[in-house]
Design a protein around this motif. Structure first.
Motif, PDB file in Angstrom:
ATOM      1  N   PRO A 287      45.411  31.106 -42.350  1.00 12.11           N
ATOM      2  CA  PRO A 287      44.852  30.130 -41.357  1.00 12.11           C
ATOM      3  C   PRO A 287      45.565  29.078 -40.849  1.00 12.11           C
ATOM      4  O   PRO A 287      46.685  28.628 -41.568  1.00 12.11           O
ATOM      5  CB  PRO A 287      43.381  29.510 -42.297  1.00 12.11           C
ATOM      6  N   GLN A 288      45.464  28.610 -39.782  1.00 11.03           N
ATOM      7  CA  GLN A 288      46.347  27.575 -39.069  1.00 11.03           C
ATOM      8  C   GLN A 288      45.340  26.710 -38.613  1.00 11.03           C
ATOM      9  O   GLN A 288      44.266  27.093 -37.986  1.00 11.03           O
ATOM     10  CB  GLN A 288      47.105  28.037 -38.186  1.00 11.03           C
ATOM     11  N   ASP A 290      43.186  24.314 -36.286  1.00  9.34           N
ATOM     12  CA  ASP A 290      42.737  24.891 -34.904  1.00  9.34           C
ATOM     13  C   ASP A 290      42.873  26.143 -34.154  1.00  9.34           C
ATOM     14  O   ASP A 290      42.652  26.188 -33.018  1.00  9.34           O
ATOM     15  CB  ASP A 290      43.464  23.889 -34.045  1.00  9.34           C
ATOM     16  N   ALA A 291      43.624  27.136 -34.767  1.00 13.29           N
ATOM     17  CA  ALA A 291      43.730  28.304 -34.506  1.00 13.29           C
ATOM     18  C   ALA A 291      42.488  29.000 -34.113  1.00 13.29           C
ATOM     19  O   ALA A 291      41.367  28.709 -34.693  1.00 13.29           O
ATOM     20  CB  ALA A 291      44.776  29.006 -35.300  1.00 13.29           C
ATOM     21  N   ILE A 292      42.620  30.274 -32.950  1.00 13.69           N
ATOM     22  CA  ILE A 292      41.463  31.069 -33.062  1.00 13.69           C
ATOM     23  C   ILE A 292      41.296  32.196 -33.749  1.00 13.69           C
ATOM     24  O   ILE A 292      42.478  32.871 -34.245  1.00 13.69           O
ATOM     25  CB  ILE A 292      41.466  31.357 -31.352  1.00 13.69           C
ATOM     26  N   LYS A 293      40.283  32.078 -34.498  1.00 14.49           N
ATOM     27  CA  LYS A 293      40.237  33.190 -35.577  1.00 14.49           C
ATOM     28  C   LYS A 293      39.641  34.627 -35.171  1.00 14.49           C
ATOM     29  O   LYS A 293      38.771  34.303 -34.140  1.00 14.49           O
ATOM     30  CB  LYS A 293      39.247  32.663 -36.714  1.00 14.49           C
ATOM     31  N   ASP A 312      37.576  37.570 -31.115  1.00 10.07           N
ATOM     32  CA  ASP A 312      37.225  36.344 -31.487  1.00 10.07           C
ATOM     33  C   ASP A 312      35.412  36.713 -31.802  1.00 10.07           C
ATOM     34  O   ASP A 312      34.906  36.561 -30.541  1.00 10.07           O
ATOM     35  CB  ASP A 312      37.115  35.419 -30.423  1.00 10.07           C
ATOM     36  N   THR A 338      41.886  40.038 -40.830  1.00  9.00           N
ATOM     37  CA  THR A 338      41.826  38.676 -39.703  1.00  9.00           C
ATOM     38  C   THR A 338      42.925  37.892 -39.667  1.00  9.00           C
ATOM     39  O   THR A 338      44.027  38.168 -40.389  1.00  9.00           O
ATOM     40  CB  THR A 338      40.895  37.759 -40.722  1.00  9.00           C
ATOM     41  N   TRP A 340      44.901  34.597 -36.990  1.00 10.77           N
ATOM     42  CA  TRP A 340      44.762  33.492 -36.345  1.00 10.77           C
ATOM     43  C   TRP A 340      45.758  33.293 -34.925  1.00 10.77           C
ATOM     44  O   TRP A 340      46.910  33.691 -35.230  1.00 10.77           O
ATOM     45  CB  TRP A 340      44.962  32.331 -37.251  1.00 10.77           C
TER      46      TRP A 340
END
Ligand code: ATP
Length: 354
Positions: A287-288, A290-293, A312, A338, A340
């Motif tokens: 996870p980062q 603000d990143a788009i998961k 997404d 998953t 990011w």
């Protein structure tokens, strides 16, 4: 020989094929007319050649208006998609043809014709085919002979209409590099029609992007690719992901991701569409902020490049990503994992919603 195209219009019945074309093509350059089917590329080429008359406007070669001049008096050479070599003539005779049919007072002596044809066959690297017939050559070889034939009469302008359109992808790719090198050698002002953006980007000094009988943008391949003037050019020149964006004070926001958009420094927030190319997205396996998961839907390895389709799940959007294989390996990601995403760069066009 430079080509000037001024206020050219052309309709077929009530259909407007060319709206109001203005273009200056400098001497010695190789220009690609690039656009989807029906955008008017061939019509414009035929008007330059004199095979078609414009309804209005004019064509200049250097500064001279040649609009009323017959095709045979324009000094143009052609190469078309379908080779159109004479089947019953040898390669030598095909290349010599334009010289042998000249009126007697302009026709070179036979020995001179022979020398010229052999030089041209060397130029297109097919000297050994002189005594063969077209049927004994591959498609790519026939197109090179068609080019030698067009060059034999020393045209001031060379016009090529989808010259490699009928060939398979590998031969096509070889021939475009070959055409680029050949042009570097002979520098004849050339215009070629293509609907293949890769071909135009790779071969041309200048690209003219056409759509619905108009010019959308023109410039060097690098300039047009890096600075598409509008959404049409952006999408036509390569794959692209579209995201809703909010823009103000030199920044655009895709979700919570902030990117620089220095061209928009309005105080008030505006809505727009962010265009992000597949190779302009960083991928992470952890996870980062603000990143788009996303979930990795499809992983395709194409030689040294990995293409990903990432879903997404919160919006249902499928995002296309491209990255070097080595880089992808270090992420140790597999299908259905998953990941990011953080776009690195985007170009925003205002006023469109998603
Ligand atoms: P393609 O890549 O499919 O060859 P193009 O960009 O070269 O497309 P043109 O061949 O210039 O497009 O055609 C532009 C439009 O003008 C097309 O919609 C075509 O149907 C129309 N058109 C071209 N020539 C004629 C003609 N002689 N009579 C009627 N319509 C024509």
């Amino acid at each position: 020989m430079s080509i000037g195209i001024e206020r050219i219009r052309k309709s077929f019945g009530s259909f407007v094929a060319l709206q109001d074309i203005n273009l200056q093509l400098p001497s010695g350059e190789l220009t690609a007319l690039l656009g989807p089917s029906g955008s008017g590329k061939t019509t414009l080429l035929r008007i330059i050649a004199g095979l078609e008359q414009a309804d209005s406007g004019l064509i200049r070669f250097n500064d001279e208006d040649i609009s009323q001049r017959h095709v045979a008096e324009r000094g143009v050479g052609f190469v078309f998609q379908h080779y159109a070599l004479f089947k019953h003539m040898t390669v030598f005779e095909n290349v010599a043809y334009g010289l042998t049919v000249k009126p007697k007072k302009y026709r070179p002596a036979n020995a001179e014709i022979a020398k010229k044809v052999h030089n041209l066959l060397e130029l297109v690297q097919l000297g050994w085919t002189a005594d063969r017939y077209p049927a004994q050559l591959s498609g790519g070889q026939r197109q090179r002979i068609a080019l030698a034939r067009a060059l034999a009469v020393e045209p001031k302008v060379l016009l090529l209409d989808e010259p490699f359109g009928a060939l398979d992808a590998k031969v096509r790719a070889e021939l475009r590099r070959w055409l680029r090198r050949l042009h570097d050698e002979i520098h004849v002002t050339s215009v070629f029609v293509t609907h293949d953006q890769e071909e135009a980007l790779e071969v041309a000094d200048r690209i003219v992007v056409m759509n619905k009988g108009r010019i959308e943008q023109q410039g060097t391949p690098e300039h047009v690719y890096d600075n598409p003037a509008n959404p049409f050019v952006y999408e036509f020149l390569g794959n692209v992901n579209l995201f809703h964006a909010r823009v103000k004070q030199g920044q655009s926001q895709i979700g919570n991701i902030a990117l620089a958009s220095p061209e928009y420094n309005n105080q008030d927030e505006q809505q727009g569409l962010a265009y992000v190319r597949p190779h302009e997205i960083d991928v992470f396996s952890a996870p980062q902020a603000d990143a788009i998961k996303v979930k990795l839907d499809l992983i395709t390895i194409v030689g040294p490049v990995v293409r990903l389709e990432a879903l997404d799940e919160s919006t249902g959007q499928l995002i296309h990503i491209e990255l070097p294989k080595e880089q992808f390996k270090t992420l140790q990601l597999q299908q259905a994992d998953t990941a990011w995403l953080l776009p690195r760069y985007s170009k925003v066009f205002l006023g469109e919603g998603i």
